[in-house]
Enzyme design. Sequence first.
Site, PDB file in Angstrom:
ATOM      1  N   TYR A 283       9.256 -22.766  13.607  1.00 32.13           N
ATOM      2  CA  TYR A 283      10.157 -21.659  13.256  1.00 32.13           C
ATOM      3  C   TYR A 283      10.689 -21.833  11.827  1.00 32.13           C
ATOM      4  O   TYR A 283      10.569 -20.926  10.997  1.00 32.13           O
ATOM      5  CB  TYR A 283      11.316 -21.647  14.255  1.00 32.13           C
TER       6      TYR A 283
ATOM      7  N   ARG B 147       0.817  -1.219   0.000  1.00 31.67           N
ATOM      8  CA  ARG B 147       0.000   0.000   0.000  1.00 31.67           C
ATOM      9  C   ARG B 147       0.849   1.266   0.000  1.00 31.67           C
ATOM     10  O   ARG B 147       0.560   2.223  -0.712  1.00 31.67           O
ATOM     11  CB  ARG B 147      -0.938   0.005   1.221  1.00 31.67           C
TER      12      ARG B 147
END
Length: 315
Positions: A144, A105
């Site tokens: 992870y 954006r």
Amino acid sequence: MKKILVTGGAGFIGSHLCEKLLNEGNEVLALDNFFTGSKNNIVHLMDNSYFELIRHDITMPFMAEVDEIYNLACPASPIHYQYNAIKTVKTSVLGAINMLGLAKRTGAKIFQASTSEVYGDPKIHPQPETYWGNVNTIGIRSCYDEGKRVAETLFVDYHRQNKVRIKIARIFNTYGPNMHPNDGRVVSNFIVQSLQNEDITIYGNGEQTRSFQYIDDLISGITSLMNNTDEDFIGPVNIGNPGEFTILELAQKVIELTNSKSKIIFMPLPEDDPLQRKPDITLAKKELKWEPKIDLEVGLLKTIAYFDKLLISKK
Ligand code: NAD
Ligand code: UDP
């Protein structure tokens, strides 16, 4: 003056990065949920009017107008990322989606702190970026490792599909001041144990290897990558110190440098603990003209001085 967002800004690496970016004359917004980070790491930056600290969890969207984003938020120590494995996946994956959405954006350039853990328990040594890795999808480290792998995929797909400007570094074991004394990673554990003459806890027989990088080298590596103006050079690029040591050698070095009376004890090796790890940094040398400068002994002495002061002040 650039406006730079640092997620995980109160953590070990984030705190050093915020300081460097402020010193270079930028405006810095640090986001952190304080899971493993601490205000103590950045309290010295609070007087700077160009520094803002916001308590925010990156699994939720965040709105701001920024020029650059460093996405560092994620617990990095095995004991911390395994504490709430589902949350670790959410932080890596939803966090990446939220930060990439913000980059899309605002048009911001975005950096991802990826990891040598994407190589898993590597069958190729040292590890070049072209190696796809050897990762267990269902082990205790998977939250992870796989979270970080999906994050890399998301970064590259936002770049391909939406032309988001990205940079990805695969960071190898890094140590230095501002690590939490109970962080659980090997360098901080051994230093804190040695300074208190407590037993040094080696997991397994200590023959497994790691390559340890001092924090200042890492910060110069990741900022060189972010400031690299070749928009086609997106990484992933290994940022680490190729000096390779066994965990037993590290324990002996820390005992020697702290002049400690600690004894070494051996404990069970955790599941899926990689046997060896060493970065091939040919790509970083060529594209970023970067290589680490700080030897293990020099970096350890600086880190020992930090923990020594911290432990004295706690007493
Ligand atoms: P750290 O645990 O000290 O810092 C992580 C920071 O992120 C902490 O301040 C924590 O509170 C914050 N955080 C965690 N989850 C969050 C969330 N959902 N929303 C907002 N903040 C959140 O760890 P570090 O060593 O500074 O690692 C920073 C980054 O670098 C991590 O992404 C890690 O995976 C990566 N990395 C570190 C190493 C290393 O050796 N230190 C190696 C490879 C990759
Ligand atoms: N390790 C150890 N004693 C400790 C902490 C860690 O022997 O007190 C070992 C661990 O099993 C691993 C290595 O040191 O083989 C590096 O562990 P760390 O958690 O620092 O990082 P990672 O395994 O993610 O590289």
